[in-house]
Design an enzyme around this catalytic site. Structure first.
Site, PDB file in Angstrom:
ATOM      1  N   GLU A 446       0.795  -1.232   0.103  1.00  0.00           N
ATOM      2  CA  GLU A 446       0.046   0.063  -0.099  1.00  0.00           C
ATOM      3  C   GLU A 446       0.715   1.288   0.075  1.00  0.00           C
ATOM      4  O   GLU A 446       0.448   2.161   0.583  1.00  0.00           O
ATOM      5  CB  GLU A 446      -1.018  -0.128   1.263  1.00  0.00           C
ATOM      6  CG  GLU A 446      -2.447  -0.504   0.852  1.00  0.00           C
ATOM      7  CD  GLU A 446      -2.883  -0.186  -0.559  1.00  0.00           C
ATOM      8  OE1 GLU A 446      -2.635   1.232  -0.769  1.00  0.00           O
ATOM      9  OE2 GLU A 446      -3.107  -0.970  -1.377  1.00  0.00           O
TER      10      GLU A 446
HETATM   11  C1  LIG Z   1       2.523  -9.727   0.060  1.00  0.00           C
HETATM   12  C2  LIG Z   1       2.330  -8.403  -0.743  1.00  0.00           C
HETATM   13  C3  LIG Z   1       1.011  -8.223  -1.115  1.00  0.00           C
HETATM   14  C4  LIG Z   1       0.523  -7.345  -1.983  1.00  0.00           C
HETATM   15  N1  LIG Z   1      -0.345  -6.880  -2.427  1.00  0.00           N
HETATM   16  C5  LIG Z   1      -0.642  -6.216  -3.446  1.00  0.00           C
HETATM   17  C6  LIG Z   1      -2.106  -6.046  -4.202  1.00  0.00           C
HETATM   18  O1  LIG Z   1      -3.074  -6.493  -3.668  1.00  0.00           O
HETATM   19  N2  LIG Z   1      -2.271  -5.054  -5.215  1.00  0.00           N
HETATM   20  C7  LIG Z   1      -1.123  -4.434  -5.781  1.00  0.00           C
HETATM   21  O2  LIG Z   1      -1.257  -3.733  -6.791  1.00  0.00           O
HETATM   22  N3  LIG Z   1       0.144  -4.390  -5.192  1.00  0.00           N
HETATM   23  C8  LIG Z   1       0.310  -5.354  -4.156  1.00  0.00           C
HETATM   24  N4  LIG Z   1       1.584  -5.267  -3.519  1.00  0.00           N
HETATM   25  C9  LIG Z   1       2.627  -4.622  -4.124  1.00  0.00           C
HETATM   26  C10 LIG Z   1       2.921  -3.653  -3.122  1.00  0.00           C
HETATM   27  O3  LIG Z   1       2.208  -2.512  -2.953  1.00  0.00           O
HETATM   28  C11 LIG Z   1       4.465  -2.824  -3.688  1.00  0.00           C
HETATM   29  O4  LIG Z   1       5.396  -4.100  -3.309  1.00  0.00           O
HETATM   30  C12 LIG Z   1       4.763  -1.536  -2.881  1.00  0.00           C
HETATM   31  O5  LIG Z   1       3.872  -0.669  -3.291  1.00  0.00           O
HETATM   32  C13 LIG Z   1       6.264  -1.337  -3.359  1.00  0.00           C
HETATM   33  O6  LIG Z   1       6.523  -1.450  -4.664  1.00  0.00           O
HETATM   34  P1  LIG Z   1       7.924  -2.233  -5.203  1.00  0.00           P
HETATM   35  O7  LIG Z   1       7.961  -3.559  -4.510  1.00  0.00           O
HETATM   36  O8  LIG Z   1       7.802  -2.179  -6.493  1.00  0.00           O
HETATM   37  O9  LIG Z   1       9.186  -1.652  -4.581  1.00  0.00           O
HETATM   38  P2  LIG Z   1       9.720  -0.353  -5.646  1.00  0.00           P
HETATM   39  O10 LIG Z   1       8.839   0.637  -5.976  1.00  0.00           O
HETATM   40  O11 LIG Z   1      10.780  -0.915  -6.354  1.00  0.00           O
HETATM   41  O12 LIG Z   1      10.589   0.487  -4.156  1.00  0.00           O
HETATM   42  C14 LIG Z   1      11.872  -0.142  -3.807  1.00  0.00           C
HETATM   43  C15 LIG Z   1      12.246   0.657  -2.793  1.00  0.00           C
HETATM   44  O13 LIG Z   1      12.661   2.209  -2.956  1.00  0.00           O
HETATM   45  C16 LIG Z   1      11.860   3.138  -2.603  1.00  0.00           C
HETATM   46  N5  LIG Z   1      11.560   3.917  -3.257  1.00  0.00           N
HETATM   47  C17 LIG Z   1      11.034   4.007  -4.477  1.00  0.00           C
HETATM   48  N6  LIG Z   1      10.548   5.086  -5.073  1.00  0.00           N
HETATM   49  C18 LIG Z   1      10.894   5.971  -4.213  1.00  0.00           C
HETATM   50  C19 LIG Z   1      10.846   7.388  -4.249  1.00  0.00           C
HETATM   51  N7  LIG Z   1      10.348   8.139  -5.258  1.00  0.00           N
HETATM   52  N8  LIG Z   1      11.652   8.060  -3.191  1.00  0.00           N
HETATM   53  C20 LIG Z   1      12.152   7.194  -2.348  1.00  0.00           C
HETATM   54  N9  LIG Z   1      12.097   6.088  -1.952  1.00  0.00           N
HETATM   55  C21 LIG Z   1      11.446   5.300  -3.043  1.00  0.00           C
HETATM   56  C22 LIG Z   1      10.500   2.269  -1.696  1.00  0.00           C
HETATM   57  O14 LIG Z   1      10.286   3.077  -0.705  1.00  0.00           O
HETATM   58  C23 LIG Z   1      11.496   1.068  -1.466  1.00  0.00           C
HETATM   59  O15 LIG Z   1      11.968   1.085  -0.252  1.00  0.00           O
HETATM   60  C24 LIG Z   1       1.863  -6.237  -2.541  1.00  0.00           C
HETATM   61  C25 LIG Z   1       3.199  -6.679  -2.323  1.00  0.00           C
HETATM   62  C26 LIG Z   1       3.476  -7.735  -1.472  1.00  0.00           C
HETATM   63  C27 LIG Z   1       4.814  -7.991  -1.071  1.00  0.00           C
END
Ligand SMILES: Cc1cc2nc3c(=O)[nH]c(=O)nc-3n(C[C@H](O)[C@H](O)[C@H](O)COP(=O)(O)OP(=O)(O)OC[C@H]3O[C@@H](n4cnc5c(N)ncnc54)[C@H](O)[C@@H]3O)c2cc1C
Length: 603
Positions: A446
């Site tokens: 989220e």
């Molecule tokens: C168990 C689980 C359930 C989930 N359920 C859903 C779901 O139902 N529907 C759905 O759509 N998604 C879902 N997700 C996805 C989840 O919302 C994302 O994993 C999350 O939003 C982060 O995206 P990412 O994993 O691609 O990380 P990334 O976006 O790659 O981020 C990696 C790191 O970089 C940091 N970062 C990225 N951009 C910036 C910035 N501009 N400034 C500072 N820091 C930054 C982040 O904070 C993080 O620490 C789920 C994930 C998991 C693991």
């Protein structure tokens, strides 16, 4: 086997004594009939359901997990999940806050949040299936066409069909502007949607007849970035007919491609979803999908914050029970239980530090979360436009704090309470390591807590010149003015007022620095959120301390130990938890240079 007892006394204290919920709801015509008795009855029944039905399948659900069948592309949920879901539906819990028009009970969102708290205390993985359904309902209610509402809302209200939110793709999580899924118009007005979604919670399961996916995708002529994203409703099975009478027809071209192996919430299916020309229908306007989806995302952010609260409460209750039973060493001040070879560990100051940390964050979090939920009801349904606008501002400001502050605290409290168990907390059967694992995801999904912090400092504070924060600050200063002269309140009012001043100064300083260099805001964001989170908790803890003081000072009556404990916990909060703000203010003020100086190749 972990224990859980619904915290009804504290929930009722927050609802009736702190927030005066029944009186506030009386001013909203839709909730005229919601009185204290009804609220208490719902809390009791919800608590009973969670303790008796959800808790017994929590540990087993974690151990068994979900199983994917690559042949049928179906997912089997752990033993008991489906049966308990049937009971949940039969009790009409799914439509607790849904409109009467669609078969719901029409109760305030506040009651939904209280139900969530108890569900997340007893079985977070299970609770995510109905939780996402509530989100899908709210999204379609806000942005769906009449035909979409008539078709889907009765089914989502009854829980016959469940919902999901499909945003994330392998290459894009935080930055949805990079989203690639495509939606091509069909001659019949539907769209053929192709793409790959990952990490979709509850994306495939065997608990309901149909799954309604809310999917973000791009139209062929869409602008790049977030301005070119549209929202589509994509059912697993194509519906036949409409409303409560609708049945399921042919299988749609969207299926689960596999499950993620993950750290916690094993009972919830985290699915890779494949869309192969799946039939979808546009929700709301083209290219405005992110706005529509924000209804679901904001609701989910509040719910995830409450996951942090639920886990804190569960961890606390189990750690207290253990600390009373487990005997190790004698008290530093002399034997407390001479009949036993050692004293119970609850006599040791450090064990008490861990327990009180969880207790103070749970009770402070409950006050904050329930207040926010009441503001959500006011924002939607209060007859007075100014009051609605104020509530909308509070919701906007508080959403990232609920999500990030409460889940950071939830993880911290889960580990503190695991520590109370010593080595036994590391062993599965205690249930404590499951709570730690489950709590960890709440800080990530989220929108990570880092992103929430950027949202707070950037969009919610600096971009509107701090006006929402000032409105909240006015609530705080009104309280200080009203009670600041009471000598018995000075131990609470003085640090609250001091922190209020410091937040105002810090905000100004960061705003000026960020004006010159945006990295300054990014570098301060996480510390800033922690400081503002504590300001909010201090405000609620000071109010709770006042109520407790009034009860404990009443002459001639036996003092209810609930209030003595509340006062003691308030003191613990102000003396032992709030001071962490000094560190965070210092870190926030230290600037971006200490983070940005090291060249990327030197890491
Ligand atoms: C168990 C689980 C359930 C989930 N359920 C859903 C779901 O139902 N529907 C759905 O759509 N998604 C879902 N997700 C996805 C989840 O919302 C994302 O994993 C999350 O939003 C982060 O995206 P990412 O994993 O691609 O990380 P990334 O976006 O790659 O981020 C990696 C790191 O970089 C940091 N970062 C990225 N951009 C910036 C910035 N501009 N400034 C500072 N820091 C930054 C982040 O904070 C993080 O620490 C789920 C994930 C998991 C693991």
């Amino acid at each position: 086997m972990p224990i859980y007892s619904p915290p009804l006394r504290d929930q009722q204290f927050v609802m009736h004594e702190l927030l005066g919920v029944a009186e506030q709801l009386k001013r909203i015509p839709r909730y005229q009939d919601v009185d204290a008795d009804l609220i208490n009855h719902v809390l009791e029944e919800a608590g009973r359901f969670c303790a008796e039905e959800l808790l017994p399948i929590n540990l087993s659900g974690d151990e068994e997990g979900c199983v994917f069948d690559p042949q049928t592309k179906e997912v089997r949920t752990p033993k008991g999940f489906r049966e308990v879901y049937d009971h949940f539906r039969a009790g009409h819990w799914q439509g607790l806050a849904a409109e009467h028009e669609y078969g719901g009970q029409g109760l305030p969102h506040l009651m939904q949040i209280a139900l969530y708290e108890m569900q997340y205390s007893t079985n977070q993985a299970w609770a995510m299936y109905p939780g996402l359904t509530v989100g899908a309902y709210e999204c379609l209610l806000a942005s769906g066409s009449k035909a979409q509402k008539d078709l889907y809302l009765p089914k989502l209200t009854s829980g016959q069909w469940t919902g999901t939110m499909c945003l994330t793709e392998p290459h894009c999580g935080t930055d949805l502007g990079m989203l690639r899924s495509k939606a091509v118009p069909n001659p019949d007005g539907s769209y053929a949607i192709t793409g790959e979604k990952i990490f979709i919670s509850s994306g495939e399961h065997d608990m309901a007849e149909n799954i309604i996916h809310l999917v973000l995708a791009r139209l062929p002529d869409a602008p790049s970035g977030t301005k070119g994203i549209s929202l589509f409703v994509v059912p697993k099975f194509l519906p036949v007919g409409s409303g409560a009478e609708a049945t399921v027809g042919a299988r749609n071209g969207m299926h689960c491609g596999g499950l993620e192996e993950k750290m916690g919430i094993h009972g919830n299916s985290t699915c890779q979803m494949v869309l192969e020309g799946a039939s979808g229908w546009l929700v709301g306007e083209p290219n405005k999908g992110l706005n529509a989806m924000f209804v679901m995302m904001n609701g989910a952010r509040l719910a995830v914050g409450v996951q942090g609260l639920g886990i804190t409460e569960a961890a606390y209750q189990n750690a207290v029970a253990y600390a009373r039973e487990r005997i190790q060493s004698r008290s530093l001040t002399g034997t407390k239980d001479p009949g036993k070879p050692a004293d119970p560990i609850i006599v040791h100051p450090d064990v008490r530090r861990m327990l009180l940390t969880a207790r103070a964050f749970a009770e402070g979090g409950r006050a904050f979360a329930y207040w926010t939920a009441l503001e959500a009801d006011i924002q939607l349904h209060h007859p007075d436009e100014d009051r609605r606008r104020f509530a909308a501002d509070m919701m906007a400001l508080m959403t990232p704090i609920v999500k990030a502050f409460m889940t950071d605290n939830g993880y911290r409290c889960a580990t503190e309470c695991q520590q109370v168990f010593g080595g036994h907390g590391y062993i599965r059967s205690s249930g404590m390591e499951q709570l730690v694992r489950d709590a960890r995801i709440n800080m990530i999904y989220e929108g990570t807590n880092g992103i929430q912090a950027l949202d707070l400092i950037g969009r919610k504070v600096l971009m509107d010149n701090g006006s929402k924060l000032k409105k909240f600050g006015k609530l705080v200063s009104d309280f200080i003015e009203a009670h600041g002269t009471r000598p018995d309140m000075s131990e609470f009012i003085t640090p609250l007022a001091d922190l209020g001043d410091k937040v105002a100064k810090l905000t100004m300083e960061l705003g000026m620095k960020a004006f010159a260099n945006q990295d300054e805001a990014g570098a301060a964001a996480v510390d800033y959120l922690r400081v503002v989170g504590h300001l909010v908790y201090a405000y609620f803890w000071a109010q709770m301390a006042l109520l407790a003081l009034e009860k404990t000072a009443a002459d001639g009556e036996a003092v209810d130990p609930f209030y003595t404990a509340k006062l003691t916990t308030a003191r613990f909060y102000f003396q032992r938890l709030l001071p962490e703000t000094a560190y965070h203010i210092r870190a926030a003020r230290s600037g971006a240079k200490n983070l940005m100086e090291l060249p990327a190749e030197m890491f």
